[in-house]
Design a protein around this motif. Structure first.
Motif, PDB file in Angstrom:
ATOM      1  N   GLN A  62      22.496   4.925  81.182  1.00 26.15           N
ATOM      2  CA  GLN A  62      21.718   5.634  80.173  1.00 26.15           C
ATOM      3  C   GLN A  62      20.999   4.627  79.291  1.00 26.15           C
ATOM      4  O   GLN A  62      21.574   3.632  78.864  1.00 26.15           O
ATOM      5  CB  GLN A  62      22.634   6.516  79.313  1.00 26.15           C
ATOM      6  N   HIS A  99      18.098  14.072  73.427  1.00 24.53           N
ATOM      7  CA  HIS A  99      19.244  14.762  72.848  1.00 24.53           C
ATOM      8  C   HIS A  99      19.570  14.208  71.461  1.00 24.53           C
ATOM      9  O   HIS A  99      19.638  12.984  71.292  1.00 24.53           O
ATOM     10  CB  HIS A  99      20.476  14.607  73.746  1.00 24.53           C
ATOM     11  N   ALA A 101      21.822  13.065  68.267  1.00 22.26           N
ATOM     12  CA  ALA A 101      23.160  12.450  68.177  1.00 22.26           C
ATOM     13  C   ALA A 101      24.160  13.436  67.594  1.00 22.26           C
ATOM     14  O   ALA A 101      23.847  14.195  66.671  1.00 22.26           O
ATOM     15  CB  ALA A 101      23.102  11.198  67.314  1.00 22.26           C
ATOM     16  N   ARG A 102      25.380  13.430  68.149  1.00 21.09           N
ATOM     17  CA  ARG A 102      26.430  14.301  67.640  1.00 21.09           C
ATOM     18  C   ARG A 102      27.175  13.659  66.477  1.00 21.09           C
ATOM     19  O   ARG A 102      27.806  14.344  65.688  1.00 21.09           O
ATOM     20  CB  ARG A 102      27.422  14.632  68.765  1.00 21.09           C
ATOM     21  N   GLY A 104      29.881  10.511  64.828  1.00 17.30           N
ATOM     22  CA  GLY A 104      31.268  10.138  65.053  1.00 17.30           C
ATOM     23  C   GLY A 104      31.408   8.710  65.539  1.00 17.30           C
ATOM     24  O   GLY A 104      30.470   8.110  66.082  1.00 17.30           O
ATOM     25  N   ARG A 105      32.592   8.178  65.342  1.00 15.49           N
ATOM     26  CA  ARG A 105      32.872   6.786  65.669  1.00 15.49           C
ATOM     27  C   ARG A 105      32.731   6.507  67.171  1.00 15.49           C
ATOM     28  O   ARG A 105      32.151   5.507  67.582  1.00 15.49           O
ATOM     29  CB  ARG A 105      34.286   6.436  65.204  1.00 15.49           C
ATOM     30  N   ALA A 106      33.233   7.408  68.005  1.00 14.96           N
ATOM     31  CA  ALA A 106      33.202   7.182  69.447  1.00 14.96           C
ATOM     32  C   ALA A 106      31.772   7.137  69.966  1.00 14.96           C
ATOM     33  O   ALA A 106      31.419   6.278  70.784  1.00 14.96           O
ATOM     34  CB  ALA A 106      33.997   8.269  70.160  1.00 14.96           C
ATOM     35  N   GLU A 107      30.936   8.061  69.482  1.00 10.88           N
ATOM     36  CA  GLU A 107      29.551   8.077  69.949  1.00 10.88           C
ATOM     37  C   GLU A 107      28.784   6.853  69.464  1.00 10.88           C
ATOM     38  O   GLU A 107      27.961   6.286  70.186  1.00 10.88           O
ATOM     39  CB  GLU A 107      28.839   9.347  69.479  1.00 10.88           C
ATOM     40  N   ARG A 108      29.067   6.428  68.234  1.00 14.59           N
ATOM     41  CA  ARG A 108      28.408   5.232  67.708  1.00 14.59           C
ATOM     42  C   ARG A 108      28.727   4.021  68.580  1.00 14.59           C
ATOM     43  O   ARG A 108      27.839   3.246  68.929  1.00 14.59           O
ATOM     44  CB  ARG A 108      28.860   4.981  66.272  1.00 14.59           C
ATOM     45  N   GLU A 110      29.640   4.073  71.700  1.00 14.19           N
ATOM     46  CA  GLU A 110      29.032   4.255  73.018  1.00 14.19           C
ATOM     47  C   GLU A 110      27.549   3.898  72.993  1.00 14.19           C
ATOM     48  O   GLU A 110      27.057   3.174  73.868  1.00 14.19           O
ATOM     49  CB  GLU A 110      29.201   5.713  73.474  1.00 14.19           C
ATOM     50  N   PHE A 111      26.826   4.390  71.976  1.00 15.48           N
ATOM     51  CA  PHE A 111      25.397   4.100  71.894  1.00 15.48           C
ATOM     52  C   PHE A 111      25.152   2.615  71.640  1.00 15.48           C
ATOM     53  O   PHE A 111      24.168   2.049  72.125  1.00 15.48           O
ATOM     54  CB  PHE A 111      24.739   4.943  70.798  1.00 15.48           C
ATOM     55  N   HIS A 112      26.019   2.000  70.880  1.00 12.54           N
ATOM     56  CA  HIS A 112      25.898   0.562  70.641  1.00 12.54           C
ATOM     57  C   HIS A 112      26.007  -0.193  71.968  1.00 12.54           C
ATOM     58  O   HIS A 112      25.219  -1.106  72.248  1.00 12.54           O
ATOM     59  CB  HIS A 112      26.988   0.112  69.665  1.00 12.54           C
TER      60      HIS A 112
END
Length: 448
Positions: A62, A99, A101-102, A104-108, A110-112
Motif C-alpha cells: 500500500q 480512504h 484515516a480511522r 489510533g496508535r496502531a493505524e499511525r 502502520e501508516f508510518h
C-alpha cells in the motif's frame, strides 16, 4: 529500469492533463489559490502526484502519499468525471480509492511504516525524492498533521521560525557587548563610565572596546584553524552524532538504535528499558555499553551517564580529522570562558550584591578594570559552538545539506530525539521528553 508494462503506464500518466484548456480557472490555479503555492511548485506537486499514482500500481505494498501529494489527490478526486471516468479506468486501469484515516496508535504506526516503504519504492524507480514535497516521516506524521485552512482577509500569517541570518552569532555577541557597555555608563556622569569602569573616560573605553574586538576576532581566527583539508572525512553515524550534539547525543543515538532494532523495549509508564533480545557480538561499541548499563540501571538518566566515560574514542577521531579544536587552541577557548564567567560576571554580580546591601565600593584601579573589560570582550568574540574548527563547521554544514533525511539514525544524529516518530519510537520520544522536562524543572518528581 522500467519494464514494458511500467513504461507504458508512466507514459500514460505523463500524457494525462489535469488542466482543461477550455477552463479559465484550471486545476493548477485551483491548487495555487487553495494551497498558497506558486505556479512552479504546484506543477511540481502535480508531477509528484503522477509518480505516486504510478507507485500505487507497480509497488507491492500500500502506498502512502506525502501531504502535498495528498492535497493534489484530494483536489483531483473532486473532479469526479476526470477522476472516475478517465484517470482510473483509462490511465491507471484500476480503481484508486481515497480512504479517510480511522485514527489510533496502531493505524499511525502502520501508516508510518507504509510511508517509509513508499519512500523506498520511490527511490527504486525515480531516485531521491524532493524533500520539500516528500517530507521525512516525523514531519509527515507530526507537524504537517496540524495544518489548517486560514482566511487571509481576517488573519495575519507570521512564521514562528524566521530565516536564519549568517551574521546572527557575531551580531548577537556585539549586542551583548554593547548592552554591557551601556549598562556600565553612569547616566548622571555623562561622558564618564560608572560601575566597573567609572575611572575610565568614554574615549578611553571606546579605544579598549574596539582594540579588544579586533584582538578577539584575530584570536578566534587563529584558534579555529584549519580552514580546509585535502579531503573530506567519511564519518559514521555515531561520529556524526558526537560532532553535531556532543557525547550525550551519541549515547542517545545508541539507545535509539537499540530500540529501533528491537534489542531494547521502552516502558513509557515506568520510563525504563528492558532487554528484549541478545545483542550480537559485532554490535557497535556504544550499543554494547548501553546493554551492559541497562542491566545495572534501566532508567534513561542512568544510561545517559555513559557519555562521561565511553565516548572519548569519537572525540579523538574527530580531532584527528581536525574537525574539533585541540591542544592549546582549545585550552585558550576554555580558559577565556572561565575567566569571563568567574572574574568579569562574578565581579559585576558581586558589586551589585554589595551595593544592594548598602556597602560602598571603591573604584578598581584603571589598569585592572581595563584588563578585565578587554579579556571579557575577547572572550565573547572567541565563543565557538561545539569547539569546531572552521574546517569542522564546513563539514557539518555539508552534512546538514547532503544527509539522507529519510534515514532515522542520520536524522537523529543531527536533530536529536524530536525527530523520532512511528510505533515504538513514539514511546521512546515520550521517555526522552519526560526526562528533559524533569531536568528542566530541577528534578522534582512530585509534580511541583
Amino acid at each position: 529500469m522500467l519494464d514494458a508494462f511500467q513504461s507504458a503506464l508512466y507514459q500514460r500518466l505523463q500524457a494525462f492533463e489535469l488542466d482543461d484548456p477550455t477552463h479559465e480557472f484550471g486545476f493548477t490555479r485551483h491548487l495555487m489559490k487553495n494551497q498558497g503555492w506558486t505556479q512552479t511548485y504546484a506543477q511540481r506537486a502535480i508531477a509528484e502526484y503522477k509518480k505516486f499514482a504510478f507507485l500505487t500500481v507497480v509497488a507491492n505494498h500500500q502506498v502512502v502519499p506525502s501531504d502535498q501529494v495528498d492535497q493534489v489527490w484530494h483536489a483531483h478526486v473532486l473532479l469526479t468525471q476526470s477522476y472516475w471516468e478517465e484517470f482510473c479506468p483509462k490511465v491507471l486501469r484500476k480503481k484508486l480509492h481515497h480512504h479517510p484515516a480511522r485514527g489510533g496508535r496502531a493505524e499511525r504506526a502502520e501508516f508510518h511504516h507504509l510511508y517509509t516503504q513508499t519512500i523506498a519504492s520511490y527511490r527504486h524507480f525515480f531516485g531521491f525524492p524532493p524533500t520539500d514535497i516528500w517530507s521525512p516521516p516525523d514531519l509527515r506524521f507530526g507537524a504537517e498533521l496540524k495544518m489548517q485552512r486560514v482566511n487571509l482577509t481576517e488573519h495575519w500569517v507570521i512564521p514562528k521560525r524566521l530565516p536564519q541570518l549568517r551574521l546572527a552569532q557575531p551580531l548577537g555577541a556585539i549586542a551583548i557587548i554593547a548592552f554591557m557597555t551601556v549598562g556600565w555608563v553612569d547616566a548622571g556622569q555623562g561622558s564618564t563610565l560608572g560601575g566597573f569602569g567609572r575611572d575610565l573616560t568614554a574615549n578611553q573605553f571606546s579605544t579598549i572596546f574596539m582594540v579588544s574586538i579586533i584582538l578577539g576576532l584575530i584570536l578566534r581566527y587563529v584558534i579555529r584553524m584549519p580552514s580546509n583539508q585535502p579531503q573530506k572525512p567519511q564519518l559514521d553515524v555515531y561520529q556524526m552524532a558526537y560532532f553535531a550534539g556532543g557525547s550525550l547525543r551519541a549515547v542517545e543515538l545508541a539507545i535509539t538504535q537499540l530500540v529501533h532494532q528491537g534489542y531494547l523495549h521502552p516502558n513509557v509508564r515506568n520510563q525504563t528499558f528492558a532487554i528484549a533480545k541478545v545483542l550480537p557480538p559485532g554490535a557497535p561499541y556504544l550499543e554494547q555499553q548501553v546493554i551492559q548499563r541497562v542491566q545495572q540501571t534501566p532508567t534513561l538518566k542512568g544510561l545517559r551517564q555513559i557519555s562521561t566515560q565511553k565516548t572519548d574514542f569519537l572525540k579523538e577521531r574527530l580531532e584527528q580529522e581536525r574537525l574539533l579544536m585541540t591542544g592549546w587552541a582549545d585550552s585558550i577557548r576554555q580558559s577565556l570562558g572561565f575567566f569571563f564567567l568567574i572574574t568579569v560576571l562574578g565581579g559585576i554580580w558581586g558589586q551589585a550584591l554589595l551595593s544592594s546591601l548598602g556597602i560602598k565600593i571603591d573604584a578598581y584601579p584603571n589598569i585592572i578594570t581595563a584588563l578585565q573589560q578587554a579579556i571579557g570582550i575577547i572572550t565573547i568574540c572567541c565563543i565557538v559552538p561545539g569547539g569546531r574548527t572552521r574546517w569542522g563547521s564546513q563539514i557539518l554544514a555539508d552534512i546538514w545539506k547532503n544527509h539522507d533525511v529519510y534515514d532515522v539514525p542520520q536524522r537523529f544524529a543531527l536533530h536529536g530525539y524530536r525527530v523520532l516518530s512511528g510505533g515504538v519510537l513514539d514511546d521512546l520520544k515520550q521517555i526522552f521528553k519526560a526526562e528533559e522536562e524533569e531536568a528542566a524543572s530541577g528534578g522534582c518528581g512530585c509534580g511541583c
